[in-house]
Design an enzyme around this catalytic site. Sequence first.
Site, PDB file in Angstrom:
ATOM      1  N   LYS A 246       0.872  -1.184   0.000  1.00 45.21           N
ATOM      2  CA  LYS A 246       0.000   0.000   0.000  1.00 45.21           C
ATOM      3  C   LYS A 246       0.908   1.233   0.000  1.00 45.21           C
ATOM      4  O   LYS A 246       1.658   1.459   0.957  1.00 45.21           O
ATOM      5  CB  LYS A 246      -0.896  -0.019   1.257  1.00 45.21           C
ATOM      6  N   ASP A 251      -2.662  10.024   3.632  1.00 49.88           N
ATOM      7  CA  ASP A 251      -4.056   9.620   3.819  1.00 49.88           C
ATOM      8  C   ASP A 251      -4.774  10.638   4.700  1.00 49.88           C
ATOM      9  O   ASP A 251      -4.664  10.616   5.925  1.00 49.88           O
ATOM     10  CB  ASP A 251      -4.112   8.219   4.462  1.00 49.88           C
ATOM     11  N   LYS A 258     -10.370  12.575   8.127  1.00 47.40           N
ATOM     12  CA  LYS A 258      -9.890  12.179   9.456  1.00 47.40           C
ATOM     13  C   LYS A 258      -9.898  13.396  10.373  1.00 47.40           C
ATOM     14  O   LYS A 258      -9.658  14.517   9.907  1.00 47.40           O
ATOM     15  CB  LYS A 258      -8.433  11.698   9.358  1.00 47.40           C
ATOM     16  N   ASP A 269       1.489   6.152   5.585  1.00 46.52           N
ATOM     17  CA  ASP A 269       0.558   5.220   4.948  1.00 46.52           C
ATOM     18  C   ASP A 269       1.135   4.577   3.682  1.00 46.52           C
ATOM     19  O   ASP A 269       0.461   3.791   3.013  1.00 46.52           O
ATOM     20  CB  ASP A 269      -0.759   5.948   4.637  1.00 46.52           C
ATOM     21  N   ASP A 328     -12.235   6.772   3.872  1.00 43.98           N
ATOM     22  CA  ASP A 328     -10.988   6.575   4.627  1.00 43.98           C
ATOM     23  C   ASP A 328     -10.541   5.108   4.584  1.00 43.98           C
ATOM     24  O   ASP A 328      -9.434   4.784   4.977  1.00 43.98           O
ATOM     25  CB  ASP A 328     -11.186   7.039   6.076  1.00 43.98           C
ATOM     26  N   GLU A 330      -9.486   3.486   2.151  1.00 43.72           N
ATOM     27  CA  GLU A 330      -9.005   3.623   0.765  1.00 43.72           C
ATOM     28  C   GLU A 330      -7.918   2.627   0.409  1.00 43.72           C
ATOM     29  O   GLU A 330      -7.793   2.242  -0.754  1.00 43.72           O
ATOM     30  CB  GLU A 330      -8.500   5.064   0.535  1.00 43.72           C
ATOM     31  N   ARG A 332      -7.561  -0.514   0.993  1.00 40.90           N
ATOM     32  CA  ARG A 332      -8.075  -1.787   0.471  1.00 40.90           C
ATOM     33  C   ARG A 332      -8.526  -1.648  -0.981  1.00 40.90           C
ATOM     34  O   ARG A 332      -8.527  -2.613  -1.722  1.00 40.90           O
ATOM     35  CB  ARG A 332      -9.199  -2.301   1.383  1.00 40.90           C
TER      36      ARG A 332
HETATM   37  N1  BES Z   1      -4.301   4.364   6.890  1.00 46.49           N
HETATM   38  C1  BES Z   1      -5.426   4.081   7.705  1.00 46.49           C
HETATM   39  C2  BES Z   1      -5.127   3.056   8.803  1.00 46.49           C
HETATM   40  C3  BES Z   1      -4.165   3.477   9.877  1.00 46.49           C
HETATM   41  C4  BES Z   1      -4.638   3.995  11.063  1.00 46.49           C
HETATM   42  C5  BES Z   1      -2.814   3.261   9.746  1.00 46.49           C
HETATM   43  C6  BES Z   1      -3.754   4.341  12.067  1.00 46.49           C
HETATM   44  C7  BES Z   1      -1.927   3.618  10.748  1.00 46.49           C
HETATM   45  C8  BES Z   1      -2.417   4.142  11.919  1.00 46.49           C
HETATM   46  C9  BES Z   1      -6.578   3.518   6.857  1.00 46.49           C
HETATM   47  O1  BES Z   1      -6.631   3.954   5.559  1.00 46.49           O
HETATM   48  C10 BES Z   1      -7.843   3.901   7.542  1.00 46.49           C
HETATM   49  O2  BES Z   1      -8.056   5.058   7.700  1.00 46.49           O
HETATM   50  N2  BES Z   1      -8.637   2.918   7.926  1.00 46.49           N
HETATM   51  C11 BES Z   1      -9.855   3.154   8.613  1.00 46.49           C
HETATM   52  C12 BES Z   1     -10.850   2.130   8.146  1.00 46.49           C
HETATM   53  C13 BES Z   1     -12.261   2.406   8.591  1.00 46.49           C
HETATM   54  C14 BES Z   1     -12.797   3.645   7.916  1.00 46.49           C
HETATM   55  C15 BES Z   1     -13.111   1.206   8.247  1.00 46.49           C
HETATM   56  C16 BES Z   1      -9.600   3.034  10.123  1.00 46.49           C
HETATM   57  O3  BES Z   1      -8.777   2.214  10.517  1.00 46.49           O
HETATM   58  O4  BES Z   1     -10.193   3.802  10.877  1.00 46.49           O
HETATM   59 ZN    ZN Z   2      -4.794   4.577   4.709  1.00 46.85          ZN
HETATM   60 ZN    ZN Z   3      -7.697   5.796   5.358  1.00 45.94          ZN
END
Ligand code: BES
Ligand code: ZN
Ligand code: ZN
Length: 486
Positions: A246, A251, A258, A269, A328, A330, A332
Site C-alpha cells: 500500500k 491519507d 480524518k 501510509d 478513509d 481507501e 483496500r
Molecule cells: N491508513 C489508515 C489506517 C491506519 C490507522 C494506519 C492508524 C496507521 C495508523 C486507513 O486507511 C484507515 O483510515 N482505515 C480506517 C478504516 C475504517 C474507515 C473502516 C480506520 O482504521 O479507521
Molecule cells: Zn490509509
Molecule cells: Zn484511510
Amino acid sequence: MKIEVINKKINEVEADIKIVFVVNKDYDHKSVEDKKTLEFLGFKAESEEVCFLGEKKTVYVGVDSLDAEELRLAVGKAINVIKTTNAKTVKIGTYSDDCPGVNIKAMSEAFILGSYSFEEYKTKKNPLKIETITICLDDYSRPDVSVTTAQKAVKVGTIIADSTNYAKDLVNTIPHDMTSVRLAEVAQELDQIENVTCKVYDEKFLEEQGMGAFLAVNRASHIPPRLIHVIYKPKNAKEKFVYVGKGLTYDSGGLSLKPGSSMVSMKSDMGGGAAVLGIVKAAAEIGLPYEVHAIVGATENSIGPEAYKPDDVLVAKNGTTIEIGNTDAEGRLVLADCLCYACEQKPDYLIDMATLTGACVVALGEYTTAVMGHSSKMKHSLMKSAIGSGELTGTLPFNRYLKKQLKSPIADLSNIGKNRWGGAITAGMFLDNFVADEYKDKWLHLDIAGPAFVDSAWGYNQCGASGAGIRMNLYWMIDKSKEEDV
Ligand code: BES
Ligand code: ZN
Ligand code: ZN
C-alpha cells in the site's frame, strides 16, 4: 559506518570505546572487568540496562540471554550512548550461540538500525561520528566462528538493515516531497542493481486495466497515480515471491475526513509500499535464489471537487463492484486492483503489506504485525522466521460472520464492515475478494499499521518510520533458501 571482523581477543584490539554485554546470571564472568564499580553504581545487568564507564571507555549493557533479539536490543542501547560521544571506533565481542553467524548478523543489523537518523529537514545536521565497529571473534564465549562465516553474516546483516533504513527514508520524507511520482522515480533507480528491472505505469495504464478502485482513490489528488512494479529475477530462480504494498503517500481520509490529530503521521501510509521496495532491494543485493516482485499502488487520498464519495460504486479490475461506505477505507481499494494485477504474475507466494487499519493497532498493539490468510502452513512458516528477525507478529483469524459484514445492498461488496468490531479482519477479508481462487492458499495479508510508524522510540527503533515487515520477510526467504539447500 563500517563493520569489520577480526580474529583477535577484544583486549588486543585498539578502539575508542568497548561494548560489553553482561548476561545477568553470569555477572561474575571474567569479561566483567569492572564488576565492583558496576555494583557500586547499582548496575544489576537487567535486560536493556546500560552503564557507561567514561574513564574506562566501556559501555556495559545487561542481557537476559544471548538470543539474537536480546543482542540487537543491547546493541541498540549501547549505540544510543556512543552516539552522544566523539568516539570514532568501537569494539565488541561475538557472543555467538549454537549457530555461528546468527548473532553476528543480528548485531550488525542493530548497529546499522540503531545508528539511523533522519536529518533531511534539519538545518544543523548531526552526522554520525562512529566510523568503524570491530567485532572481535576470539572472545570468551566462542572462539570458533570462522572469519569467512562472520564476514558473510556481517554482509547479509548490513544489507538487511540498510534496506530497512532505505524504506525509513522514503516514509520519513514529507508527503509534499515523496509523492507517487517521486516514489516511482526513486524505485526506478533500483534497476541499477544486477538482475533488477522496474516498470512504472501511469493513469492511462490503470484505465486500460480497469482499475476503477485505485483510480477513484486518486481522483481528488492533483498528482497522478503510479503503479510501480520492480522485479528481481536471478538466473535459475527457484520460486516467485510477489509482494504488494500500500503506497498511500498521504491519507487525509478523503471526504470522510480524518480528525486533525489522526491525520498527523499519515505520511506513514506508504509504509507497505516502502517495505516491499526494501525487500526486493535486499533480496537482489544478497542474491537470493528467488524471483522477487514488488508492486506498489502509489497515490494520495485527498479531498476536492473530484473526490470519490461515500455512496459511490466503483468497479475493480476483476469486475467486482464496491459500494463506498467510507472514503478513509481507501487502502483496500488500491490493494484490490494491485492484488488482481499481482495474481496475473502467477506467484508461488503472494504477500501484501499495508498500514491498513487502526483496528489492527487496537487488536495487537503498536509493536506487532498482524498476519492473515487462508493457509495455516504459510502463516506459521512466516511467523517462525519472524521470531529470528526480532519482528513481532500475531495472527488474526478470518471467519464467515465477519465476511457477511461486507455485504452491500446495491453492489457486490461494501468497503467497510457493518460495525467497527474486528475491523482489521474485515479489511483482510475484503482483500480476499481480489485474490484469484488458485492463489488463495499462496496469499498472506500483513497489516503493519501498528509497528510501521514509531511515536516514541522503542527497541532499536527511533521515532518515525521503522521499515516494519522487511526483516521478517527477508529472514523468511533466507530460511526457505537454506531449507531447500539441505
Ligand atoms: N491508513 C489508515 C489506517 C491506519 C490507522 C494506519 C492508524 C496507521 C495508523 C486507513 O486507511 C484507515 O483510515 N482505515 C480506517 C478504516 C475504517 C474507515 C473502516 C480506520 O482504521 O479507521
Ligand atoms: Zn490509509
Ligand atoms: Zn484511510
